[in-house]
Design an enzyme around this catalytic site. Structure first.
Site, mmCIF file in Angstrom:
data_model
loop_
_atom_site.group_PDB
_atom_site.id
_atom_site.type_symbol
_atom_site.label_atom_id
_atom_site.label_comp_id
_atom_site.label_asym_id
_atom_site.label_seq_id
_atom_site.Cartn_x
_atom_site.Cartn_y
_atom_site.Cartn_z
ATOM 1 N N HIS A 165 -44.607 19.548 -38.804
ATOM 2 C CA HIS A 165 -43.605 18.712 -38.111
ATOM 3 C C HIS A 165 -44.187 17.962 -36.915
ATOM 4 O O HIS A 165 -43.529 17.086 -36.354
ATOM 5 C CB HIS A 165 -42.422 19.561 -37.635
ATOM 6 C CG HIS A 165 -41.645 20.175 -38.750
ATOM 7 N ND1 HIS A 165 -41.072 19.430 -39.762
ATOM 8 C CD2 HIS A 165 -41.348 21.475 -39.033
ATOM 9 C CE1 HIS A 165 -40.470 20.248 -40.619
ATOM 10 N NE2 HIS A 165 -40.616 21.484 -40.205
ATOM 11 N N ASP A 199 -44.010 23.323 -48.231
ATOM 12 C CA ASP A 199 -43.030 23.978 -47.355
ATOM 13 C C ASP A 199 -41.622 23.498 -47.733
ATOM 14 O O ASP A 199 -41.443 22.377 -48.210
ATOM 15 C CB ASP A 199 -43.330 23.629 -45.891
ATOM 16 C CG ASP A 199 -42.484 24.422 -44.912
ATOM 17 O OD1 ASP A 199 -42.957 25.463 -44.437
ATOM 18 O OD2 ASP A 199 -41.339 23.996 -44.623
ATOM 19 N N ASP A 288 -40.991 29.441 -47.294
ATOM 20 C CA ASP A 288 -39.549 29.418 -47.047
ATOM 21 C C ASP A 288 -38.782 28.852 -48.241
ATOM 22 O O ASP A 288 -37.556 28.740 -48.205
ATOM 23 C CB ASP A 288 -39.208 28.668 -45.738
ATOM 24 C CG ASP A 288 -40.060 27.455 -45.488
ATOM 25 O OD1 ASP A 288 -40.841 27.060 -46.381
ATOM 26 O OD2 ASP A 288 -39.942 26.867 -44.390
HETATM 27 C C1 OKP Z 1 -40.421 24.797 -39.625
HETATM 28 B B1 OKP Z 1 -41.200 24.806 -40.921
HETATM 29 C C2 OKP Z 1 -31.272 24.712 -39.030
HETATM 30 C C3 OKP Z 1 -32.474 25.507 -38.682
HETATM 31 C C4 OKP Z 1 -33.679 24.648 -38.521
HETATM 32 C C5 OKP Z 1 -35.928 24.801 -37.652
HETATM 33 C C6 OKP Z 1 -36.758 24.770 -38.865
HETATM 34 C C7 OKP Z 1 -38.184 24.569 -38.566
HETATM 35 C C8 OKP Z 1 -38.958 24.755 -39.832
HETATM 36 N N1 OKP Z 1 -30.135 25.590 -39.122
HETATM 37 N N2 OKP Z 1 -34.689 25.458 -37.960
HETATM 38 O O1 OKP Z 1 -41.101 23.647 -41.694
HETATM 39 O O2 OKP Z 1 -40.975 25.940 -41.760
HETATM 40 ZN ZN ZN Z 2 -40.378 25.116 -43.445
#
Ligand code: OKP
Ligand code: ZN
Length: 349
Positions: A165, A199, A288
């Site tokens: 990100h 991801d 994830d």
């Molecule tokens: C980082 B990576 C929304 C939650 C969002 C932030 C996510 C960051 C992800 N309810 N939380 O891409 O795994």
């Molecule tokens: Zn993620």
């Protein structure tokens, strides 16, 4: 070979703001500890603790100096503040002001609340050891690229904090420095590079950094930004800048995506990469997408990660895996090991 560095554990915020709620910080040091434990059990895989830090020039090849200075100085300031007031609990500075008008930026950027000038959200707080940890994380990616240049065919950089990100001049979403982009920059000396981002969330930073780069193909499978973080990028219409038309491929997927749908999209991604004919591949690996990750909506089985690895291995090019997300702690280990099992298959062909 698995690359890791202990300094990464030092970044350990207590909580995050999730849509108005305070919840425990999801991007925990245990994530990579479990990954290291499981990966170390595989045959023919050995962990290497990296000692050196990457050179400043490697950071500046990808990020604006102002962003780098901001993260480093904020870490230092927090450290000094803690030294002056030792009764304070471990302190992390969170952005809470965002300069949505240019005239706000000129004042805010000089204030102690300047994070909002660089951070696009509140998920990436800065503590006294954050700079050390993010440099450690990026150093693994940089060293991993060096290993590939030296002839290694499969290297796993156990990076944390993640990076996809983080853009040229901004950070957010648990990410500060774009590890995959830093590695990519190093690998460009050997020819074309493709980045495949698996991801669950769209890697908006990686996409931005290589938007105008005709030596780098960026391909991403992720939850559709119409319903999922980061919401503002990852749409299929984003196909690359004028200098690199057609060199960004987004394959957004619906909530509830299962193994079969995912593998179909993966095949499209791999066809595109094959056509680009890169000399090396960076795999931004997030876990994830797992059904067991309760912070997300995809329903991938544990077994499919090995199949994903097998299909990628058919490209028959050197691969650097860069660890990204994955918030079910133990799954970071189980699934990264499954992926590596699949990726290693070519060695028996
Ligand atoms: C980082 B990576 C929304 C939650 C969002 C932030 C996510 C960051 C992800 N309810 N939380 O891409 O795994
Ligand atoms: Zn993620």
């Amino acid at each position: 070979m698995i690359l890791y560095k202990n300094d990464q554990r030092l970044h350990d915020p207590r909580f995050e703001f999730d849509n108005g709620q305070i919840i425990p910080y999801q991007e925990r040091p245990e994530r990579i500890e479990r990954a290291l434990a499981h990966l170390s059990c595989l045959d023919d895989v050995f962990p290497v603790q990296v000692q050196e830090s990457l050179p400043a020039a490697a950071l500046e090849s990808v990020h604006a100096k102002g962003l780098l200075r901001h993260i480093e100085l904020t870490s230092q300031e927090v450290g000094r503040q803690e030294d002056d007031q030792p009764e304070l609990a471990p302190l992390y500075r969170y952005p809470y002001l965002f300069p949505i008008r240019p005239e706000m930026n000129s004042h805010l950027s000089l204030s102690p609340q300047s994070q909002g000038c660089f951070a696009f959200d509140t998920y990436a707080p800065i503590g006294r050891n954050t700079w050390r940890a993010v440099v450690a994380s990026a150093s693994l990616a940089w060293r991993g690229a060096g290993c590939v240049l030296d002839g290694d065919r499969l290297v796993y950089a156990l990076c944390r904090p993640p990076g996809h990100h983080a853009g040229y001049d901004y950070y957010g979403g648990y990410c500060y420095l774009n590890n995959a982009a830093i590695a990519t920059h190093r690998l460009k000396s050997r020819g074309l590079v493709a980045i495949l981002d698996l991801d669950y969330h769209h890697g908006n930073g990686t996409q931005q950094i290589f938007w105008q780069d005709d030596q780098v193909l960026t391909v991403s499978l992720h939850a559709h930004p119409a319903f999922e973080y980061p919401f503002f990028s990852g749409f299929s219409q984003e196909t690359g800048g004028e200098q690199a038309p057609g060199l960004n491929l987004n394959l957004p997927l619906s909530a509830g995506c299962d193994d079969a749908t995912y593998l179909q999209a993966l095949d499209l991604a791999l066809e595109r990469i094959h056509r680009f004919a890169p000399a090396s591949l960076i795999l931004s690996a997030g876990y994830d997408t797992s059904a067991r990750d309760l912070s997300t909506s995809f329903l991938l089985s544990n077994a499919v990660y090995e199949e994903i690895g097998r299909r990628i291995a058919r490209l028959q090019i050197p691969i650097l895996v860069v660890h990204e997300g994955g918030y079910a702690i133990e799954e970071n280990g189980i699934l990264s090991a499954n992926l590596i099992r699949g990726l290693s298959i070519r060695e028996y062909e």
